[in-house]
Design a protein around this motif. Structure first.
Motif, PDB file in Angstrom:
ATOM      1  N   GLU A  20       0.785  -1.178  -0.627  1.00 30.97           N
ATOM      2  CA  GLU A  20      -0.142   0.630   0.190  1.00 30.97           C
ATOM      3  C   GLU A  20       0.926   1.405   0.275  1.00 30.97           C
ATOM      4  OE1 GLU A  20      -3.362   2.495  -0.458  1.00 30.97           O
ATOM      5  OE2 GLU A  20      -3.422  -0.539  -0.216  1.00 30.97           O
ATOM      6  N   LEU A  21       1.935   1.145   0.464  1.00 27.60           N
ATOM      7  CA  LEU A  21       2.778   2.310   0.707  1.00 27.60           C
ATOM      8  C   LEU A  21       3.320   2.295  -0.948  1.00 27.60           C
ATOM      9  CD1 LEU A  21       4.535   4.523   2.226  1.00 27.60           C
ATOM     10  CD2 LEU A  21       6.128   3.366   2.819  1.00 27.60           C
ATOM     11  N   ALA A  22       3.897   1.179  -1.799  1.00 26.04           N
ATOM     12  CA  ALA A  22       4.358   2.113  -2.828  1.00 26.04           C
ATOM     13  C   ALA A  22       3.604   2.573  -3.497  1.00 26.04           C
ATOM     14  CB  ALA A  22       4.660   0.209  -2.675  1.00 26.04           C
ATOM     15  N   ASP A  23       2.140   1.734  -3.068  1.00 22.50           N
ATOM     16  CA  ASP A  23       1.028   2.124  -4.289  1.00 22.50           C
ATOM     17  C   ASP A  23       0.742   3.454  -4.242  1.00 22.50           C
ATOM     18  OD1 ASP A  23      -0.944   1.825  -6.455  1.00 22.50           O
ATOM     19  OD2 ASP A  23      -2.239   2.326  -4.368  1.00 22.50           O
ATOM     20  N   ALA A  24       0.874   3.955  -2.280  1.00 19.77           N
ATOM     21  CA  ALA A  24       0.504   5.333  -2.391  1.00 19.77           C
ATOM     22  C   ALA A  24       1.982   6.273  -3.149  1.00 19.77           C
ATOM     23  CB  ALA A  24       0.470   5.997  -1.061  1.00 19.77           C
ATOM     24  N   VAL A  25       2.820   6.004  -2.891  1.00 21.67           N
ATOM     25  CA  VAL A  25       4.092   6.619  -3.435  1.00 21.67           C
ATOM     26  C   VAL A  25       4.777   5.604  -3.951  1.00 21.67           C
ATOM     27  CG1 VAL A  25       6.387   8.255  -2.780  1.00 21.67           C
ATOM     28  CG2 VAL A  25       4.445   7.218  -1.054  1.00 21.67           C
ATOM     29  N   ARG A  26       4.402   6.733  -5.969  1.00 20.47           N
ATOM     30  CA  ARG A  26       5.045   5.847  -6.893  1.00 20.47           C
ATOM     31  C   ARG A  26       6.983   6.250  -7.212  1.00 20.47           C
ATOM     32  NH1 ARG A  26       1.301   2.932 -10.206  1.00 20.47           N
ATOM     33  NH2 ARG A  26      -0.361   2.722  -8.442  1.00 20.47           N
ATOM     34  N   PHE A  27       6.996   7.850  -6.412  1.00 24.87           N
ATOM     35  CA  PHE A  27       8.537   7.077  -6.842  1.00 24.87           C
ATOM     36  C   PHE A  27       9.293   6.963  -5.327  1.00 24.87           C
ATOM     37  CE2 PHE A  27       5.677  10.757  -9.028  1.00 24.87           C
ATOM     38  CZ  PHE A  27       6.045  10.661 -10.331  1.00 24.87           C
ATOM     39  N   LYS A  28      10.551   7.346  -5.934  1.00 22.98           N
ATOM     40  CA  LYS A  28      12.281   6.318  -4.972  1.00 22.98           C
ATOM     41  C   LYS A  28      11.771   7.839  -3.951  1.00 22.98           C
ATOM     42  CE  LYS A  28      14.668   4.649  -8.054  1.00 22.98           C
ATOM     43  NZ  LYS A  28      16.037   4.348  -8.812  1.00 22.98           N
ATOM     44  N   ALA A  29      12.267   7.548  -2.403  1.00 18.40           N
ATOM     45  CA  ALA A  29      12.296   8.821  -1.546  1.00 18.40           C
ATOM     46  C   ALA A  29      13.099   9.345  -1.291  1.00 18.40           C
ATOM     47  CB  ALA A  29      11.888   7.576   0.119  1.00 18.40           C
ATOM     48  N   GLY A  30      14.920   8.529  -2.210  1.00 19.07           N
ATOM     49  CA  GLY A  30      15.464  10.021  -1.879  1.00 19.07           C
ATOM     50  C   GLY A  30      14.947  10.518  -3.745  1.00 19.07           C
ATOM     51  N   LEU A  31      14.129  10.929  -4.210  1.00 13.70           N
ATOM     52  CA  LEU A  31      13.415  11.603  -5.009  1.00 13.70           C
ATOM     53  C   LEU A  31      13.732  12.537  -4.314  1.00 13.70           C
ATOM     54  CD1 LEU A  31      13.857  12.707  -7.608  1.00 13.70           C
ATOM     55  CD2 LEU A  31      10.884  11.677  -7.895  1.00 13.70           C
ATOM     56  N   PHE A  32      12.078  12.874  -3.440  1.00 13.95           N
ATOM     57  CA  PHE A  32      12.362  14.022  -2.761  1.00 13.95           C
ATOM     58  C   PHE A  32      13.134  15.099  -1.751  1.00 13.95           C
ATOM     59  CE2 PHE A  32       8.583  11.185  -3.274  1.00 13.95           C
ATOM     60  CZ  PHE A  32       7.075  11.990  -3.318  1.00 13.95           C
TER      61      PHE A  32
END
Length: 977
Positions: free
Chosen positions: A881-893
């Protein structure tokens, strides 16, 4: 000048793609910046030879009197020509030395060009701090170049040794620079040379510290061990760094400071003694080497000792001879290294015991080597002879110390002649009993760079008077004698010529007696400095391990007790000795009874933590103390602090809970009752001491509070929220530094968990837990003809685990991936709440971000609030569910946040200073009047950074641990068995 330096670094960034596109031909493009620098320096020859200078100045750190100051004078002109000219030829040489299949060639090319830029900045720097920055850049790039072939242990060890020795010397030199700048009242080198500070103990200490850095850089004994080991680097690196550039940096610094400090104790004795000793030890060791590069390496050590003697003598004539010798050494040593590379390239070996007959097979290469070698042995009519004659004559006319140095120089010249003959004989002569060595033809483009340098030795020998004006402009900084020395090829038959003839004769005899010399050398050889260095490192490592084993017992409570006890003892000692509470007004217990109630409850919860045995209970109680502190902020009228505290405590408690899933329920350490009773007073006393110190510090404030000025400044800009304005405008530097630390900490924590990769792009198959639906374990793409499928890509029927054929009975789910969880691990209420609050919380975070100018909020709080929204999705639906909510890598943010904050800060340079604020006012359709300030952009960067950090930590401590639990769980089939 600044543009030329920056061009080196700018093009170095594109070296790798250029090499990938054009192969080794990219080196010809990379040679353009140093070639441009050399041409520019030639155009300034007449100006610097006449005593003029070119300067560039930019106020960098005015509060610390540190400037971006560059200055081209006669000495800098000479060094620029060497660094840029030889650098250009070495880069051209690389185009033939390497082939397109060489490993990591793009990185090597970029590092080599960046080193050239750093060397250019070093010799042009007119500020001590700026010089140190370029100094350490050369150290770093030389480390990368020496360790180019990092899969070889010898390269790694040699690179680390060079970095250790030169970096420690550089740090020592930095302390000397700071002392010198303090004594002189300025860090501007030209100003210090024009008006040196008076002699003092502090000045002498500064001089010694600076000389330690210079001697370590130029491989002067006892720091000479790193240079021969650095021959593990590719031959172009040896030719450039270790013959014409890096090792000259120390000699350059000595020559630069000699006009002002040659009379300061202990300048002359230190340099003359260590330089002479290095000259003799290096030359003697060169006679025992069988590797052509090592013969040249130890010969370079010997020659650097000679240069140090001349530059450190601190006289008009010796200064003239030193600059002539610096030029001559670069022009004959660099081509010899390049010729060694050609020999190695053509034959596959550098062992002089295996080489034979190359003089006839490669006559052009032999001619270049003989020309450069003759110049090194000071044979007329080459430049080396003119420079050596100048050195002998000026030392002969000097003081008693100079004459002692002359004796060492003559003995060193004997050794120089001997190892020159050994090199030429070993590389090109036909040896009895050794078959002729096969060699492939050498292309003209490959031989051209060393041939140009050797030709310069031949031309500048008779043409050495052309150098008189330029080199004499440097020597003019010293008091001139009645009859100053002038450079010329022939000064008549005098004592200097006799000493040269004696050196030639002694060198020939020493070479002919090579057999007995080798036996004597091995008999007298002491333990090598390299082994001593290795033993010292090993002893240091063992001592560190013993100390670590003594104090690091693996007990976190013991660490905390020790730390708090030391801090508490220091605080109590200060309180007892100084009695700082005298005159401090008594603290008010509370401003409102509500504060007292909240404080008592918070203290009670904190006391309950002392006797807790369950980890989860301890975390909950610690979190309650944080919420209690936030309530105190609310009662005190600080909503910004309260909001931040609430968000931090919430995220922290969730992170703690995620970690505690993989830890025992109870604390593992069993303490006896008396040990617990002993630790409780330490904890209570530590808290009480901090409170007392804060009370005393607040009561002793004598200056006016900065709050009124900040409120006025905030109101002047039409804003209301003082706290947010302080964070993103008035004290934005602090926020920027804290953001970088936060990002580094998050990367460090997650990297410890993701040992191989920090993304979820290629997951392992999800193993179903007991009770999971049959289709909970989704395909991974390993099956033939199937593509990877994740929970949020599965159909609702497949995710729900319905039998095939039941597709006619649709089922709605609140979360996309919740069906991947076993029924006993699902909470429908939590899924509904997470679905309903997710978007409102995100909108709230954006509101908190944008309203921070006038209402409580800000990028930090908004980022934490957005992180809580994604955490809710994770807690309700799991990692899918977390991967579905955030489709981008955390490092990008995280990266975008740092980039946006940094870009906003650098954008202020348009107004002359970093982080300069500006505001745009305008009218937008449908929006109306609007304004945008750099503070908002900066805060947006903080928002993205904090959101990325929260997501990274949740993925690491949540999703990663989830996968570990799934893999450790038995399969359903195993459970039934």
């Amino acid at each position: 000048m600044s543009v030329l330096i920056l061009c080196h670094f700018a093009l170095a960034l594109f070296a790798a793609p250029l090499v990938r596109r054009w192969g080794t031909r990219a080196f010809l493009v990379l040679a353009l910046p140093p070639a441009a620098a050399a041409v520019w320096a030639l155009t300034r020859w007449s100006t610097t030879a006449a005593g003029g200078t070119d300067t560039t100045e930019w106020r960098w750190l005015p509060a610390y009197h540190v400037d971006w100051a560059l200055r081209l004078d006669a000495l800098a002109e000479l060094m620029v020509l060497l660094a840029a000219g030889v650098g250009t030829l070495v880069l051209v040489y690389c185009a033939s030395y390497f082939d397109d299949r060489s490993r990591q060639l793009g990185r090597f090319a970029g590092n080599l060009l960046a080193f050239a830029g750093a060397m250019l900045g070093l010799v042009l720097a007119d500020d001590l701090v700026l010089l140190y920055i370029f100094w350490e850049l050369t150290t770093v790039f030389s480390y990368l170049l020496i360790g180019q072939t990092s899969d070889h242990k010898r390269n790694r060890r040699s690179a680390l040794q060079a970095l250790t020795v030169t970096a420690l010397g550089g740090l020592t030199m930095l302390v000397g620079f700071l002392l010198l700048g303090h004594e002189a009242g300025t860090y501007r080198i030209s100003a210090i040379l024009a008006d040196p500070p008076p002699p003092s103990a502090a000045l002498s200490a500064a001089v010694v510290l600076i000389l330690v850095g210079a001697l370590s850089k130029s491989a002067i004994w006892p720091f000479s061990l790193w240079l021969p080991n650095a021959m593990a680097a590719p031959t172009p690196v040896s030719a450039y760094l270790h013959a014409a550039a890096m090792v000259k940096a120390g000699v350059y610094l000595v020559a630069r400071l000699a006009p002002a400090f040659a009379e300061i104790t202990p300048w002359r004795p230190l340099l003359l003694v260590l330089g002479s000793l290095t000259m003799l030890l290096g030359g003697w060791r060169a006679l025992r080497m069988n590797d052509l590069k090592l013969v040249l390496a130890y010969g370079t050590v010997s020659q650097l000792g000679f240069l140090t003697v001349l530059a450190g003598a601190g006289g008009h004539d010796t200064g003239l001879a030193a600059t002539a010798m610096i030029l001559g050494h670069a022009l004959f040593k660099a081509p010899l290294f390049l010729v060694t590379g050609i020999v190695d390239h053509a034959t596959g070996t550098r062992d002089l015991r295996k080489l034979s007959g190359l003089g006839r097979r490669l006559p052009a290469v032999c001619a270049v080597a003989v020309c450069a070698g003759a110049s090194m042995a000071a044979v007329p009519p080459l430049l080396g002879f003119a420079a050596k004659e100048a050195a002998f004559q000026t030392l002969l006319d000097g003081s008693t110390g100079d004459r002692w140095a002359l004796a060492a120089a003559v003995a060193g010249s004997v050794l120089t002649t001997a190892y020159t003959l050994r090199y030429l004989w070993g590389a090109f002569a036909r040896k009895p009993g050794v078959p002729d060595t096969g060699a492939h033809p050498v292309p003209a483009a490959f031989l051209a760079p060393p041939a140009v340098l050797a030709l310069a030795c031949l031309v500048l020998g008779p043409g050495v008077p052309w150098l008189q004006d330029l080199l004499g402009a440097y020597a003019a900084q010293f008091p001139a004698p009645d009859h100053p020395y002038h450079l010329a090829l022939w000064h008549g038959a005098g004592l200097a010529l006799g000493l040269s003839a004696a050196a030639w004769a002694g060198g020939v005899l020493l070479f002919l007696a090579s057999g007995p010399v080798l036996r004597v050398g091995h008999a007298l050889a002491l333990r090598s400095a390299d082994r001593v260095f290795g033993g010292m490192l090993l002893a240091l490592e063992r001592t560190a391990l013993q100390c670590t084993g003594l104090v690091q017992r693996g007990s976190l409570p013991a660490y905390l007790v020790t730390t708090m006890s030391v801090v508490l003892a220091g605080q109590i000692a200060v309180l007892v000795v100084d009695e700082p509470w005298t005159g401090t007004p008594a603290p008010r217990l509370w401003d409102h009874p509500t504060q007292a109630g909240v404080a008592l409850l918070t203290c009670a919860v904190a006391l309950l933590c002392l006797g807790v045995r369950r980890r989860m209970k301890a975390v909950v109680l610690a979190g309650l103390t944080g919420y209690g502190t936030a309530l105190l902020f609310v009662a005190q009228g600080a909503p910004d602090l309260a909001l931040t505290q609430f968000c931090v405590e919430t995220v922290s408690m969730i992170v703690y809970v995620l970690v505690l899933r993989r830890m025992p329920v109870y604390f593992e350490e069993n303490f006896s009752r008396w040990r617990r009773l002993m630790r409780m007073p330490v904890a209570l006393a530590g808290g009480a001491a901090v409170a007392v110190v804060l009370w005393i510090m607040a009561g002793h404030r004598r200056a006016e509070s900065a709050g009124a000025a900040m409120v006025e400044e905030t109101a002047h800009h039409g804003l209301k929220d003082v706290v947010a304005t302080i964070l993103v405008d008035l004290r934005a530097w602090d926020t920027m530094g804290e953001s970088a630390v936060l990002a580094a900490a998050a990367v460090g924590v997650t990297s410890l968990i993701y040992l191989h990769r920090r993304t979820d792009a290629a997951e392992q198959p999800v193993l179903p837990l007991p009770g999971d639906h049959p289709h909970a374990a989704l395909r991974t793409g390993d099956e033939p003809g199937t593509a990877p499928r994740t929970a949020w890509q599965a159909s609702r029927y497949e995710s729900a685990g319905l039998p095939s054929g039941d597709e006619g009975a649709p089922e709605r789910t609140w979360l996309a991936a919740s069906a991947t969880l076993a029924p006993e691990r699902r909470s429908l209420v939590l899924e509904v709440v997470a679905r309903l609050i997710f978007h409102p919380v995100l909108v709230l975070s954006v509101y908190l971000l944008l309203c921070a100018e006038n209402l409580p909020g800000g990028g930090f709080v908004a980022g934490l609030t957005a992180g809580v929204a994604f955490i809710a999705r994770y807690l309700a639906g799991g990692r899918h569910e977390l991967a579905d909510a955030v489709r981008f890598k955390a490092g990008l943010f995280t990266g975008l946040g740092l980039f946006l904050s940094t870009a906003t800060a650098l954008g202020g340079l348009g107004e002359g200073t970093v982080l300069h604020g500006w505001t745009w006012h305008g009218h937008l359709p449908l929006w109306g009047d609007a304004h945008l300030s750099t503070a908002v952009l900066f805060d947006c960067g903080v928002y993205l950074l904090v959101l990325g950090v929260v997501l990274d930590i949740v993925r690491a401590l949540g999703a990663r641990i989830d996968r570990q639990i799934e893999r450790a769980a038995p399969r359903p089939e195993e459970g039934r068995a």
